[in-house]
Design a protein around this motif. Structure first.
Motif, PDB file in Angstrom:
ATOM      1  N   SER A   1       0.849  -1.196   0.000  1.00  0.00           N
ATOM      2  CA  SER A   1       0.000   0.000   0.000  1.00  0.00           C
ATOM      3  C   SER A   1       0.881   1.241   0.000  1.00  0.00           C
ATOM      4  O   SER A   1       2.023   1.210   0.454  1.00  0.00           O
TER       5      SER A   1
ATOM      6  N   MET B   1       0.337   5.857   0.082  1.00  0.00           N
ATOM      7  CA  MET B   1      -0.688   6.857   0.363  1.00  0.00           C
ATOM      8  C   MET B   1      -0.061   8.222   0.665  1.00  0.00           C
ATOM      9  O   MET B   1       1.132   8.332   0.939  1.00  0.00           O
TER      10      MET B   1
ATOM     11  N   SER C   1      -4.801  11.968   4.003  1.00  0.00           N
ATOM     12  CA  SER C   1      -6.148  12.102   3.454  1.00  0.00           C
ATOM     13  C   SER C   1      -6.947  13.237   4.060  1.00  0.00           C
ATOM     14  O   SER C   1      -8.110  13.436   3.689  1.00  0.00           O
TER      15      SER C   1
ATOM     16  N   HIS D   1      -4.298   0.200   5.124  1.00  0.00           N
ATOM     17  CA  HIS D   1      -3.809   1.272   6.007  1.00  0.00           C
ATOM     18  C   HIS D   1      -4.215   2.630   5.429  1.00  0.00           C
ATOM     19  O   HIS D   1      -4.477   2.773   4.234  1.00  0.00           O
ATOM     20  N   VAL D   2      -4.199   3.651   6.278  1.00  0.00           N
ATOM     21  CA  VAL D   2      -4.491   5.007   5.823  1.00  0.00           C
ATOM     22  C   VAL D   2      -3.743   6.001   6.710  1.00  0.00           C
ATOM     23  O   VAL D   2      -3.578   5.772   7.921  1.00  0.00           O
TER      24      VAL D   2
ATOM     25  N   TYR E   1      -4.059   9.738   8.089  1.00  0.00           N
ATOM     26  CA  TYR E   1      -5.105  10.738   8.265  1.00  0.00           C
ATOM     27  C   TYR E   1      -4.681  11.709   9.353  1.00  0.00           C
ATOM     28  O   TYR E   1      -4.413  11.306  10.490  1.00  0.00           O
TER      29      TYR E   1
ATOM     30  N   TYR F   1      -3.564   1.491  11.208  1.00  0.00           N
ATOM     31  CA  TYR F   1      -3.371   0.181  10.606  1.00  0.00           C
ATOM     32  C   TYR F   1      -3.890  -0.914  11.533  1.00  0.00           C
ATOM     33  O   TYR F   1      -4.129  -0.696  12.727  1.00  0.00           O
TER      34      TYR F   1
ATOM     35  N   MET G   1      -9.957   3.457   5.828  1.00  0.00           N
ATOM     36  CA  MET G   1     -10.009   4.411   4.710  1.00  0.00           C
ATOM     37  C   MET G   1     -10.556   5.745   5.204  1.00  0.00           C
ATOM     38  O   MET G   1     -11.047   5.853   6.343  1.00  0.00           O
TER      39      MET G   1
ATOM     40  N   PHE H   1     -13.434   1.196  -1.565  1.00  0.00           N
ATOM     41  CA  PHE H   1     -13.018   2.526  -1.114  1.00  0.00           C
ATOM     42  C   PHE H   1     -14.275   3.354  -0.913  1.00  0.00           C
ATOM     43  O   PHE H   1     -15.367   3.006  -1.396  1.00  0.00           O
TER      44      PHE H   1
ATOM     45  N   ASP I   1      -7.489   2.917  -2.669  1.00  0.00           N
ATOM     46  CA  ASP I   1      -8.044   3.869  -1.715  1.00  0.00           C
ATOM     47  C   ASP I   1      -8.235   5.237  -2.357  1.00  0.00           C
ATOM     48  O   ASP I   1      -7.466   5.639  -3.235  1.00  0.00           O
TER      49      ASP I   1
ATOM     50  N   ASN J   1      -8.304   9.349  -2.039  1.00  0.00           N
ATOM     51  CA  ASN J   1      -7.743  10.458  -1.281  1.00  0.00           C
ATOM     52  C   ASN J   1      -8.621  11.689  -1.512  1.00  0.00           C
ATOM     53  O   ASN J   1      -8.630  12.249  -2.613  1.00  0.00           O
TER      54      ASN J   1
END
Length: 482
Positions: free
Chosen positions: A244, A246, A249, A299-300, A302, A308, A354, A402, A449, A451
């Motif tokens: 992943s 990213m 977000s 995972h994300v 933010y 995670y 997400m 997503f 995912d 964004n």
């Protein structure tokens, strides 16, 4: 002469750049390119021709809703605004005048060089005549008819020098006139230069106002329904088949860092890059060593923290990237884990975290829900459940998922030929089946995912990191043009 000419060149160059900026760069700076929407968005800017009433500026463009109703409009100068401005005409007249003066000075320079050479040649002859005259005066007996003839011929050859000297005298006067003329032009240029810089400053202030108006206008464009996905753009080829990557977000974030997490099983190393460019080249990165290994690829990042799923548990971990410490960890009650209900590709993808415009979410399932996908809104600080929805869609049948604007989009497969197959809307608690195709370029997607800040989809596609732009059918909120 060189200083006024340099000033002239500077001013003309400034005006040329200013005209080009007004017609090309300014629209792009404020996001009003007539042919290209901002990357990753579905805003459409429509050129109009009716006049404006703001200081003589015309309406350059507007944002419209789906039905064509104008949401807001922005004012900008017409494309030929600078060319019609009186100071521009004055500068062109000065430029033509300076060009004429320059051409005349070039001619004078050529004639002067020619006459100087003639003077140098004549000077040698005069010196020769002077020596012969002195010899004749000192020794009159040496003067013969032949000597007199040679002396007469030499004197005749020196006579044109009188005309050259007369021309020199005349041209010296012309040079004095030109000098005064160039001083006058230089003074005019200084005045025009001051006015030009003042105009540029006004344009800069106007551009700031336009940007503010554009942001206000953009804020009136609400969330929307996903209508299409572009062809993928490959950012980098890195890592294993699964992983992943990213960016933050949070919509209001200005953080340009990129994070990547290779693999889905017991990984603990998170790579942090300063920018997308650094991620593309693989340079300038630091490594975070997580205190707990992760499971899956859901995972994300933010608001500066990495969320995670802790390995072989249904615990969600909030890891603060700046302080390199765990802020919170909480069990996601009854959530299945350890490959009990993963996506169709497996990989311990039981829990998928997400984010969208409204906050942090988790997609998972439980035995009580019979393996159907559950969508839960999470408090990003405490990780407590705010609200949950049973989508009714079996998680094992989903390729990836997503969320965009509170609606969960599910792909039918992780393999080649995938498409958006199912949508669940949290606002109406309704679902629908759809057919939104997208190009699965490398035939195996293990992470996908949205964004909300960039309005793009990030995907890990068989060891390749790709981006998809999306098209949204946007809702329009009331907007008052102040």
């Amino acid at each position: 002469m060189s200083v006024p000419m340099l000033k002239m060149g500077l001013v003309l160059s400034t005006m040329a750049m200013l005209t080009n900026w007004m017609s090309q760069t300014l629209p792009r700076l404020v996001g009003l390119d007539q042919t290209v929407a901002r990357l990753g968005t579905s805003e459409k800017f429509i050129s109009v021709v009716y006049p404006g009433q703001d200081e003589g500026w015309q309406v350059f463009g507007s944002v419209s809703d789906v039905g064509g109703k104008c949401v807001c409009r922005l004012l900008a100068p017409p494309l030929n605004h600078c060319r019609k401005e009186p100071r521009t005409t004055r500068l062109r007249q000065i430029a033509e005048h300076v060009q004429n003066v320059s051409q005349y000075l070039e001619m004078l320079d050529w004639r002067t060089s020619r006459d100087l050479q003639h003077i140098r040649d004549t000077e040698k002859k005069i010196i020769g005549v002077e020596m012969r005259v002195k010899t004749a005066l000192n020794n009159p007996r040496t003067v013969t008819d032949k000597v007199l003839q040679d002396l007469e011929q030499s004197v005749l050859e020196c006579i044109p020098l009188r005309a050259v000297l007369a021309r020199f005298k005349s041209e010296v006067l012309k040079v004095e006139v030109l000098k005064r003329e160039m001083e006058r032009v230089s003074s005019s240029l200084n005045q025009e230069q001051t006015h030009t810089y003042s105009s540029v400053h006004q344009l800069e202030q106007r551009e700031i106002q336009l940007q503010s108006r554009l942001h206000t206008c953009a804020s009136s464009i609400g969330c929307g329904k996903l209508m299409g996905i572009s062809n993928p753009v490959t950012i980098r080829s890195f890592g294993s088949r699964f992983g992943s990557w990213m960016m933050d977000s949070m919509i209001s974030s200005s953080d340009e860092r990129v994070w990547s997490m290779d693999g889905y099983f017991k990984g603990k190393r998170v790579f942090e890059y300063r920018s997308l460019r650094d991620f593309t080249t693989g340079h300038d990165f630091v490594v975070h060593q997580l205190p707990h290994p992760w499971s899956g690829t859901g995972h994300v990042v933010y608001n500066g923290s990495l969320y995670y799923n802790k390995h072989q548990t249904n615990v969600i971990v909030c890891y603060h990237l700046l302080s390199r410490s765990v802020l919170t960890q909480r069990t996601l009650s009854h959530a299945a884990y350890n490959n009990t209900f993963p996506y169709s590709w497996g990989g311990s993808s039981d829990i998928d975290l997400m984010a969208d415009e409204s906050g942090l979410w988790a997609v998972y399932t439980t035995l009580m829900h019979g393996g159907n996908m559950v969508l839960s809104r999470l408090d990003p600080v405490s990780l407590e459940l705010v609200r949950s929805w049973d989508t009714g869609f079996p998680k094992r049948s989903a390729g990836e998922a997503f969320i965009v604007c509170g609606s969960l989009y599910v792909t039918d497969s992780h393999l080649n030929g995938a498409k958006i197959h199912f949508v669940y809307h949290t606002d109406t608690e309704m679902y629908e089946y759809t057919q939104i195709p997208f190009h699965n370029l490398y035939s195996h997607i293990s992470m996908m995912d949205y964004n909300p800040r960039e309005k793009v989809l990030y995907a890990w596609n068989n060891g390749h990191q790709v981006i998809y732009n999306i098209t949204l059918l946007q809702e329009v909120k009331p907007f008052t043009d102040t």
